[in-house]
Design an enzyme around this catalytic site. Structure first.
Site, short mmCIF file in Angstrom:
data_model
loop_
_atom_site.label_atom_id
_atom_site.label_comp_id
_atom_site.label_asym_id
_atom_site.label_seq_id
_atom_site.Cartn_x
_atom_site.Cartn_y
_atom_site.Cartn_z
N ASP A 162 23.95 9.55 -47.13
CA ASP A 162 23.99 9.70 -48.60
C ASP A 162 23.79 11.14 -49.06
O ASP A 162 23.27 11.39 -50.14
CB ASP A 162 22.92 8.80 -49.28
CG ASP A 162 23.15 7.34 -49.00
OD1 ASP A 162 24.32 6.94 -48.89
OD2 ASP A 162 22.16 6.60 -48.89
N LYS A 220 28.46 13.42 -48.90
CA LYS A 220 29.62 13.73 -48.02
C LYS A 220 30.94 13.45 -48.72
O LYS A 220 31.90 14.20 -48.58
CB LYS A 220 29.55 12.87 -46.74
CG LYS A 220 28.33 13.11 -45.89
CD LYS A 220 28.28 12.15 -44.72
CE LYS A 220 28.05 10.71 -45.11
NZ LYS A 220 26.75 10.41 -45.70
N GLY A 243 28.51 3.96 -48.21
CA GLY A 243 28.78 3.91 -49.65
C GLY A 243 29.06 5.31 -50.10
O GLY A 243 28.17 6.16 -50.09
N HIS A 244 30.30 5.61 -50.42
CA HIS A 244 30.73 6.97 -50.70
C HIS A 244 31.21 7.09 -52.15
O HIS A 244 32.12 6.38 -52.57
CB HIS A 244 31.85 7.37 -49.73
CG HIS A 244 31.37 7.48 -48.31
ND1 HIS A 244 32.21 7.64 -47.24
CD2 HIS A 244 30.11 7.50 -47.79
CE1 HIS A 244 31.48 7.73 -46.13
NE2 HIS A 244 30.21 7.64 -46.45
N GLN A 300 27.24 7.84 -42.74
CA GLN A 300 25.83 7.93 -42.34
C GLN A 300 25.45 9.41 -42.13
O GLN A 300 26.03 10.27 -42.77
CB GLN A 300 25.54 7.08 -41.10
CG GLN A 300 25.62 5.56 -41.35
CD GLN A 300 27.03 5.00 -41.40
OE1 GLN A 300 27.81 5.20 -40.50
NE2 GLN A 300 27.35 4.28 -42.46
P1 GDP Z 1 27.56 9.97 -49.32
O1 GDP Z 1 27.28 8.63 -48.75
O2 GDP Z 1 27.04 11.07 -48.44
O3 GDP Z 1 29.01 10.19 -49.67
O4 GDP Z 1 26.72 10.06 -50.67
P2 GDP Z 1 26.59 8.91 -51.80
O5 GDP Z 1 27.86 8.83 -52.55
O6 GDP Z 1 26.06 7.66 -51.20
O7 GDP Z 1 25.41 9.48 -52.67
C1 GDP Z 1 25.50 10.69 -53.32
C2 GDP Z 1 25.21 10.47 -54.80
O8 GDP Z 1 24.93 11.71 -55.41
C3 GDP Z 1 26.39 9.89 -55.59
O9 GDP Z 1 25.88 9.17 -56.68
C4 GDP Z 1 27.11 11.16 -56.07
O10 GDP Z 1 27.89 10.94 -57.24
C5 GDP Z 1 25.94 12.04 -56.39
N1 GDP Z 1 26.15 13.47 -56.24
C6 GDP Z 1 26.84 14.15 -55.28
N2 GDP Z 1 26.68 15.48 -55.43
C7 GDP Z 1 25.86 15.64 -56.51
C8 GDP Z 1 25.27 16.78 -57.16
O11 GDP Z 1 25.46 17.93 -56.77
N3 GDP Z 1 24.44 16.52 -58.22
C9 GDP Z 1 24.18 15.28 -58.67
N4 GDP Z 1 23.36 15.12 -59.70
N5 GDP Z 1 24.72 14.19 -58.09
C10 GDP Z 1 25.53 14.37 -57.02
P1 IMO Z 2 26.61 6.69 -46.03
O1 IMO Z 2 27.92 6.85 -45.28
C1 IMO Z 2 22.36 5.87 -45.80
C2 IMO Z 2 21.05 2.96 -42.79
C3 IMO Z 2 20.50 1.61 -43.22
C4 IMO Z 2 19.51 1.36 -42.10
C5 IMO Z 2 20.23 1.90 -40.87
C6 IMO Z 2 20.97 0.84 -40.07
O2 IMO Z 2 26.77 6.20 -47.41
O3 IMO Z 2 25.79 7.92 -45.91
P2 IMO Z 2 23.23 -0.50 -40.46
O4 IMO Z 2 23.64 -1.43 -41.56
O5 IMO Z 2 24.13 0.67 -40.29
O6 IMO Z 2 22.97 -1.23 -39.18
O7 IMO Z 2 21.80 0.07 -40.92
O8 IMO Z 2 21.16 2.86 -41.36
N1 IMO Z 2 22.41 3.29 -43.30
C7 IMO Z 2 22.64 4.22 -44.23
N2 IMO Z 2 21.78 4.99 -44.95
N3 IMO Z 2 23.68 6.02 -45.95
C8 IMO Z 2 24.54 5.27 -45.22
O9 IMO Z 2 25.88 5.50 -45.24
C9 IMO Z 2 24.03 4.29 -44.34
N4 IMO Z 2 24.60 3.38 -43.51
C10 IMO Z 2 23.58 2.78 -42.86
O10 IMO Z 2 19.88 1.71 -44.48
O11 IMO Z 2 18.35 2.14 -42.29
MG MG Z 3 26.30 6.84 -49.27
#
Ligand code: GDP
Ligand code: IMO
Ligand code: MG
Length: 444
Positions: free
Chosen positions: A13, A16, A40-41, A223
């Site tokens: 999270d 990426k 979750g992207h 991840q």
């Molecule tokens: P990922 O799994 O690495 O792609 O990240 P996620 O999408 O799960 O979580 C990142 C969250 O931070 C999302 O809600 C994005 O919209 C938000 N986000 C990404 N970059 C920024 C930033 O620079 N500032 C803020 N406030 N939110 C951001």
């Molecule tokens: P993105 O791509 C954050 C965590 C789960 C748990 C562990 C194992 O959005 O960064 P799993 O279901 O993979 O067997 O769970 O990994 N986890 C993540 N944490 N971002 C993710 O994906 C994750 N995908 C799995 O919360 O601790």
């Molecule tokens: Mg994510």
């Protein structure tokens, strides 16, 4: 031409998807190389929020080839729903390619993920319950079903006739769950195969052709490094290889074809699920970082669980630089720190048992649990960075904060993100064509 890996440098999270979307502007092919719909992207463009779980974040650019690699595990029902969802948002799925060799998450994998977690009690991993661990376990045991099997009813039937009675013994006897009907699964999953058939190809061949044609290929990690099966905080990890090396294995490309590795890290840290998190904050600081009530609140995109929040951890950061061979970093969510008077950064660990201080991660094994962070306290800038687009316009203390991280990690920061929108971004140096990083300091 450049082939670039975008990898999570923390616990997932990190933002990426935002960075991938930004770089995908110049990419011909965007590749997911591991994981499944546990990811979750989030990408935000022009006020519209897109959430992806299996589909690469390059899908927002029409005509881009978007690959789901053999290293991924795919729940076909989830993929079909995601394809429907992107189509209903007017996105172009004509470039979507799904590997025939990716493993399929079956109904018993979902049931076993849930049941195994419940049976662990206090020692649970906190999985996303998407069947990830059990699907990869069957792959390693050579009992998996691959996407190509869904396209051949006879093959699928034979596999299910052997597999389902065995899974039923575990479901019924170990977990007291209802047994499954092989015939019903065959019908349902063969139908998914028919629906997905037009996307299914040998994706490694597609990527190799793109390499030969000198196209730009972007590998999107899911991840993060500390969730890597081998290099993460085992057993509190996912079951795949999110770190940069996983891109070669998962997608089927040679290491010599990779030009750059970009690490993505938040300006602080978060973790969702169980497991060690040395810099976790429970009080006011943790709540401040969580940003509850905002669109970018620290709540899991896939599961809706609140993320655990804490300060930036340079020891883990240095570890991520080393394990992935990072050339540069993208630091995201700098704007979240705008509100803080003081910002802490973990610069070392102290072993709570022996009292020894470590600047490099001494072990990611069981002793990791005993390590306590040693902090440096830096001044905040108390000023909004959201509208800043050039490094020179950042508040001086924000600049110092970034320089501090860059020095501690010994890696340049090429991109700084100051908001969720694609344009809320500062490019400090070209992340793809800038100088390649040379490791100078040996770990101590
Ligand atoms: P990922 O799994 O690495 O792609 O990240 P996620 O999408 O799960 O979580 C990142 C969250 O931070 C999302 O809600 C994005 O919209 C938000 N986000 C990404 N970059 C920024 C930033 O620079 N500032 C803020 N406030 N939110 C951001
Ligand atoms: P993105 O791509 C954050 C965590 C789960 C748990 C562990 C194992 O959005 O960064 P799993 O279901 O993979 O067997 O769970 O990994 N986890 C993540 N944490 N971002 C993710 O994906 C994750 N995908 C799995 O919360 O601790
Ligand atoms: Mg994510």
């Amino acid at each position: 031409m450049a082939n670039v890996i975008v990898v999570g440098a923390q616990f997932g999270d990190e933002g990426k998807a935002k960075v991938t979307d930004l770089l995908a502007k110049n990419a011909d092919v965007v590749v997911r190389y591991q994981g499944g719909c546990n990811a979750g992207h989030t990408v935000v463009v022009g006020g519209k929020t897109y959430k992806f779980h299996l589909i690469p974040s390059g899908i927002l650019y029409p005509g881009t080839i978007c690959v789901l690699s053999p290293g991924m595990v795919i729940d076909p029902k989830a993929l079909i729903n995601e394809i429907k969802s992107i189509r209903s948002q007017g996105l172009d799925d004509s470039g979507l390619k799904v590997s025939a060799y990716a493993h399929v998450t079956m109904p018993y994998h979902l049931m076993l993920d849930e049941a195994e977690e419940a049976s662990r009690g206090e020692a649970k991993i906190g999985t996303t319950k998407r069947g990830i661990g059990p699907t990869y376990a069957d792959k390693c045991a050579r009992s998996g079903i691959r996407l190509e099997d869904l396209l051949d009813e006879e093959v699928l039937k034979a596999k299910l006739e052997w597999l389902v009675p065995r899974k039923n013994v575990i479901l019924e006897r170990l977990y007291n769950l209802p047994s499954l009907d092989a015939q019903a699964i065959l019908k349902e999953y063969a139908a998914y195969g028919k629906e997905l058939a037009k996307y299914v190809v040998d994706t490694a061949a597609v990527i190799f052709q793109a390499v030969q044609e000198k196209k730009n290929i972007l590998f999107e990690g899911a991840q993060g490094t500390l969730l890597d099966l081998d290099h993460g905080s085992y057993p509190y990890v996912t079951s795949s290889s999110p770190s940069a090396g996983g891109a070669c294995i998962g997608a089927g490309v040679g290491p010599t074809m990779i030009d750059r590795v970009i690490g993505v890290a938040k300006a602080y840290s978060t973790r969702v699920g169980e497991g060690p998190f040395p810099t976790e904050q429970f009080g006011e600081a943790g709540e401040g970082l969580r940003q509850t009530g905002t669109a970018w609140a620290e709540v899991g995109t896939t599961t809706g669980r609140p993320r655990r929040c804490g300060w930036f951890d340079c020891v883990l950061g240095r570890y991520a630089v080393r394990v992935n061979g990072l050339d540069c970093l993208a630091i995201t969510k700098l704007d979240v720190l705008d509100q803080f008077d003081r910002i802490k950064v973990c610069v070392a660990y102290k072993d709570s048992v022996t009292g020894k201080v470590y600047k490099e991660l001494p072990s990611i094994g069981s002793t990791f649990q005993h390590l306590e962070p040693v902090y440096e306290d830096l001044p905040g800038w108390n000023e909004s960075t959201r509208k800043v687009r050039q490094a020179k316009d950042l508040p001086a203390k924000a600049k110092s904060y970034l320089e501090f991280l860059s020095q501690k990690l010994e890696v340049p920061i090429a991109i700084v993100s100051v908001g969720p929108e694609r344009d809320d971004t500062i490019i400090i140096e070209d992340p793809i064509h800038g100088p390649k990083r040379v490791l100078v300091t040996a770990p101590v």
